[in-house]
Design a protein around this motif. Structure first.
Motif, short mmCIF file in Angstrom:
data_model
loop_
_atom_site.label_atom_id
_atom_site.label_comp_id
_atom_site.label_asym_id
_atom_site.label_seq_id
_atom_site.Cartn_x
_atom_site.Cartn_y
_atom_site.Cartn_z
N VAL A 28 0.99 -0.93 -1.63
CA VAL A 28 0.92 -1.47 -0.26
C VAL A 28 2.31 -1.45 0.39
CG1 VAL A 28 0.48 -3.56 1.08
CG2 VAL A 28 -1.16 -2.84 -0.65
N VAL A 29 3.34 -1.79 -0.37
CA VAL A 29 4.70 -1.76 0.20
C VAL A 29 5.06 -0.33 0.59
CG1 VAL A 29 7.15 -2.10 -0.32
CG2 VAL A 29 5.49 -3.83 -1.01
N ASN A 30 4.72 0.63 -0.27
CA ASN A 30 5.02 2.03 0.03
C ASN A 30 4.22 2.51 1.23
OD1 ASN A 30 6.91 2.33 -2.00
ND2 ASN A 30 5.36 2.90 -3.52
N LEU A 83 3.14 0.67 3.70
CA LEU A 83 3.73 0.02 4.88
C LEU A 83 5.02 0.72 5.28
CD1 LEU A 83 3.67 -2.31 6.92
CD2 LEU A 83 4.83 -3.73 5.23
N THR A 84 5.85 1.03 4.30
CA THR A 84 7.11 1.73 4.59
C THR A 84 6.83 3.06 5.27
OG1 THR A 84 7.99 0.75 2.56
CG2 THR A 84 9.30 2.48 3.59
N ALA A 85 5.84 3.79 4.72
CA ALA A 85 5.51 5.11 5.28
C ALA A 85 4.99 4.97 6.71
CB ALA A 85 4.47 5.79 4.40
N MET A 102 3.52 -2.09 -16.09
CA MET A 102 3.05 -2.50 -14.77
C MET A 102 1.60 -2.89 -14.86
SD MET A 102 4.82 -2.25 -11.84
CE MET A 102 5.71 -0.74 -11.79
N THR A 148 0.69 11.10 -1.75
CA THR A 148 2.12 10.97 -2.09
C THR A 148 2.50 9.57 -2.56
OG1 THR A 148 2.60 10.53 0.24
CG2 THR A 148 2.91 12.80 -0.54
N ILE A 149 1.62 8.61 -2.38
CA ILE A 149 1.92 7.24 -2.80
C ILE A 149 1.20 6.97 -4.12
CG2 ILE A 149 1.64 4.79 -2.26
CD1 ILE A 149 1.82 5.55 0.69
N ARG A 196 -0.76 -2.47 -7.24
CA ARG A 196 -1.30 -2.56 -5.89
C ARG A 196 -0.23 -2.99 -4.90
NH1 ARG A 196 -5.48 -5.57 -2.30
NH2 ARG A 196 -5.51 -3.99 -0.66
N LEU A 197 0.59 -3.95 -5.31
CA LEU A 197 1.64 -4.42 -4.40
C LEU A 197 2.60 -3.28 -4.07
CD1 LEU A 197 3.06 -6.68 -2.83
CD2 LEU A 197 4.33 -7.22 -4.92
N GLN A 198 2.99 -2.55 -5.10
CA GLN A 198 3.89 -1.41 -4.87
C GLN A 198 3.24 -0.41 -3.92
OE1 GLN A 198 5.12 0.62 -8.42
NE2 GLN A 198 7.17 -0.27 -8.33
N CYS A 220 10.11 1.34 -4.72
CA CYS A 220 9.40 1.38 -3.44
C CYS A 220 10.27 2.07 -2.40
CB CYS A 220 9.10 -0.04 -2.94
SG CYS A 220 7.87 -0.90 -3.93
N GLY A 221 9.61 2.69 -1.44
CA GLY A 221 10.35 3.33 -0.37
C GLY A 221 9.44 4.25 0.41
N LEU A 222 10.07 5.34 0.93
CA LEU A 222 9.33 6.24 1.81
C LEU A 222 8.84 7.45 1.00
CD1 LEU A 222 8.67 6.55 4.85
CD2 LEU A 222 10.69 8.02 5.01
N THR A 243 -2.01 -10.03 -3.65
CA THR A 243 -1.21 -8.99 -3.00
C THR A 243 -0.72 -9.43 -1.64
OG1 THR A 243 -2.53 -7.32 -4.13
CG2 THR A 243 -1.16 -6.57 -2.30
N ARG A 248 2.03 -11.99 -2.00
CA ARG A 248 3.26 -11.40 -2.55
C ARG A 248 3.91 -10.47 -1.53
NH1 ARG A 248 2.06 -8.65 -7.98
NH2 ARG A 248 4.15 -9.23 -8.67
N ARG A 308 -2.11 -4.22 -12.95
CA ARG A 308 -2.88 -3.76 -11.80
C ARG A 308 -2.36 -4.38 -10.51
NH1 ARG A 308 -8.53 -2.28 -11.07
NH2 ARG A 308 -8.84 -2.39 -13.31
N ASP A 363 0.65 -5.55 -9.84
CA ASP A 363 1.95 -5.00 -9.46
C ASP A 363 1.78 -3.62 -8.84
OD1 ASP A 363 3.84 -6.35 -12.31
OD2 ASP A 363 3.16 -7.26 -10.42
N LEU A 411 9.94 -4.63 -9.02
CA LEU A 411 9.06 -3.62 -8.42
C LEU A 411 9.74 -2.87 -7.28
CD1 LEU A 411 5.78 -5.73 -8.05
CD2 LEU A 411 6.35 -4.11 -9.86
#
Lengths: 318, 311
Positions: free
Chosen positions: A22-24, A26-28, A12, A44-45, A18-20, B54-56, B8, B11, A14, A16, B50
């Protein structure tokens, strides 16, 4: 998970990570149910730095990115959340022909030279329709302006705007946007003047959305409340004007004015056109009239003829 | 060596766009996803690698996005109802799509039934009915011109030339129509003049098909509705502050701000009639500075028109 025979990074990188992250995040924020603190989220992220200061800074960067994308991050007792109901569309249930129609529109019409198509793919308007869609041999470019989205946002939320217009501060209810003759206008109810106004967007100075909401007035019609004719864009005492248009350009004037409210067109036997209209703005009328040079002349009333003659005389005598 | 730019945000936008689609489809092929969203296939694959992580948080059982890929086949399962709806359009996107829809609806001859209902559904979802109106010129011959382009036909036209202030008959091979500043323009090859020209569709009085058109190279960029031809003259004007509309309406070659809000403006002008119109509309505070033979143009034009009022 097996990948295709396409290149990917062995580890992974840098970006990737960061994207992960941010997605996590946002999900939270969207789906945790209850608001969560910065400490809870960043511990936790995966991907947040180990030290508290760096972690806080990275969290602020991520919030800024999400807010920049339009997510409203609410802060409740030092805990954060995003209300999913505010950010997701209900199922539009577009039929295939409706998708095709939207696709045609978005392809042909742009506010900028290079319009990003991805947002429209979100609502079901595919980037590649395999050649389907109505083939129209035309393109349309509308003017863009940096204030358009801010005005639209306030309109959609029915929230008041505080703005400067030609140097004068106003508080207005934004009721609509209208594109006319190459310019965007904001159709507003001016609270100070207690009257409707049409403000040209490029003449608006500072703009601020206020917290106060307003109820949309039933009497304000974006499509009709703003006259398109320059001689009607004023508040002067109305004058019923009669203008004769020469045969050479009668066809253009007929096409331009036919079907419009308050305008009477009478074709004459010699091919000329008699136009009767109501003027509430003299300089707008004069500009329209003189744009036709020798092909148009005011028949009446006498006062209006005299005004136009005086204007011409002021230039002829130099 | 600098760090590559952070993509970011871009993406993330792609992820938020494709996830609802994947959850709806449940099975999809990478090439199809790439084509639908206009993204390179390699990028689709890299993003999909990726997403399964990802998730909660804290990522216990059932807290991960159920997206997997085998070969080029993507499988997605919306077990948690996360990201299974499209994101609302941002205000900028909303203006763009509503303006696009309104513009196309105002094109003469366009059958807008499906577009109207699509926009109505969008308005109902966003509660934005009637917020954006686009007024475009609706020249009666626009449909015929479009057909001529589609069918590769030559047109015999009667056209009012603004520069010459006269009706002219000519043959043209239409190539492209576009609208700018609410007016419709046509790029066409003028057969008699043997050159590419730009016309205003609303200044076309008559048009009739006149056989097949010749093949021509694509016309240059649409940007800018006027490009001066051979024979254009550079005219320099001194305009009052009240004439700010002039430089909004017409593209100046040069512009200098002067004291008191006045402006010195240069235009490339194809004919005197256009200049007369402008000067008479601006009024007595306008001056022609150059060329010398046009300095009295305003006075001459005003006198000519004045005679109709003194008769």
């Amino acid at each position: 998970m097996a990948g295709a025979d396409l290149p990917h990074s062995p580890a992974m990188n840098r970006a990737d990570l960061r994207l992960q992250r941010v997605v996590n995040l946002l999900t939270a924020l969207l789906y945790s149910g209850a608001p969560r603190s910065q400490e809870e989220l960043t511990s936790t992220i995966e991907g947040y730095p180990p030290t508290p200061e760096a972690r806080r800074s990275a969290f602020e960067d991520d919030k800024k990115l999400l807010r920049g994308r339009g997510f409203e991050i609410e802060l409740i007792d030092k805990r954060y959340r995003i209300d999913p109901k505010k950010h997701f569309l209900p199922d539009l249930d577009l039929t295939e022909s409706e998708e095709v129609a939207l696709r045609t529109a978005i392809r042909l019409v742009s506010l900028t030279q290079e319009q990003d198509q991805l947002p429209f793919a979100r609502i079901g308007v595919a980037f590649d329709d395999g050649g389907a869609g109505e083939a129209l041999a035309l393109r349309a470019h509308l003017a863009n302006h940096e204030l358009l989205s801010g005005v639209y946002d306030a309109m959609a939320r029915s929230q008041l705007l505080e703005l400067g217009y030609d140097g004068v501060p106003r508080v207005v209810e934004p009721h609509g946007l209208r594109f006319l003759d190459g310019f965007w206008y904001v159709v507003v109810w001016d609270r100070l003047r207690n009257a409707p106004r049409n403000l040209r967007i490029d003449r608006i100075g500072e703009l601020r959305m206020l917290a106060d909401a307003f109820v949309r007035r039933t009497g304000v019609d974006v499509a009709t409340d703003m006259p398109a004719e320059p001689w009607r864009m004023g508040n002067e005492d109305p004058v019923q004007a009669e203008v004769r248009i020469d045969p050479a350009i009668a066809f253009r004037v007929w096409h331009e004015l036919s079907g419009r409210d308050g305008i009477d067109l009478q074709p004459q036997a010699d091919g000329s056109l008699l136009v009767r209209l109501v003027v509430t703005r003299l300089d707008g009328f004069r500009s329209w009239l003189l744009g036709m040079l020798d092909h148009a002349v005011v028949i009446g009333p006498a006062d209006l003829r005299a005004e136009v003659a005086a204007w011409l005389a002021s230039m002829a005598s130099r | 060596m600098g760090r590559p730019p952070d993509r970011t945000e871009e993406r993330l936008e792609i992820v938020l766009a494709i996830l609802p689609y994947l959850f709806e489809q449940r099975i999809a092929e990478v090439p199809d996803v790439a084509a639908r969203f206009g993204i390179p296939e390699v990028e689709v694959l890299q993003l999909l690698e990726l997403l399964p992580d990802c998730g909660l948080p804290p990522f216990g059982g059932g807290d991960l996005l159920e997206v997997s890929i085998e070969g080029t086949t993507i499988r997605a399962r919306p077990t948690q109802h996360w990201f299974n709806r499209a994101l609302r359009l941002t205000p900028t996107e909303s203006v763009a799509v509503k303006a696009a829809g309104q513009t196309l609806l105002s094109v003469p001859g366009f059958d807008g039934g499906a577009l109207r209902s699509a926009l109505a559904k969008l308005d109902a979802a966003l509660k934005t009915d009637g917020l954006v109106v686009v007024d475009l010129d609706q020249p009666p011959l626009l449909g015929l011109v479009q057909e001529a382009i589609d069918q590769h036909l030559r047109l015999a036209v009667t056209y009012w030339s603004a520069w010459r202030d006269a009706l002219t008959d000519r043959h043209i091979d239409p190539l492209r129509v576009f609208t700018e500043n609410s007016r419709w323009y046509l790029d066409a090859f003028d057969v008699e003049a043997a050159t590419m020209k730009r016309f205003r569709v609303d200044r076309t009085l008559q048009a009739e098909p006149a056989g097949p058109a010749d093949d021509h190279p694509a016309p240059p960029s649409e940007e800018g509705s006027f490009t001066p031809g051979d024979g254009a003259r550079r005219v320099v004007l001194d305009l009052p502050a009240s004439a700010a509309w002039v430089t909004e309406a017409y593209k100046a070659v040069e512009m200098t701000e002067l004291a008191g809000g006045r402006r010195r403006v240069a235009f490339d002008v194809m004919g005197e009639r256009w200049l007369e119109r402008l000067l008479l509309r601006v009024g007595p505070e306008a001056r022609v500075l150059e060329p010398a033979d046009l300095v009295d143009l305003q006075a001459q034009a005003a006198q000519r028109l004045l005679e109709r009022y003194e008769a």
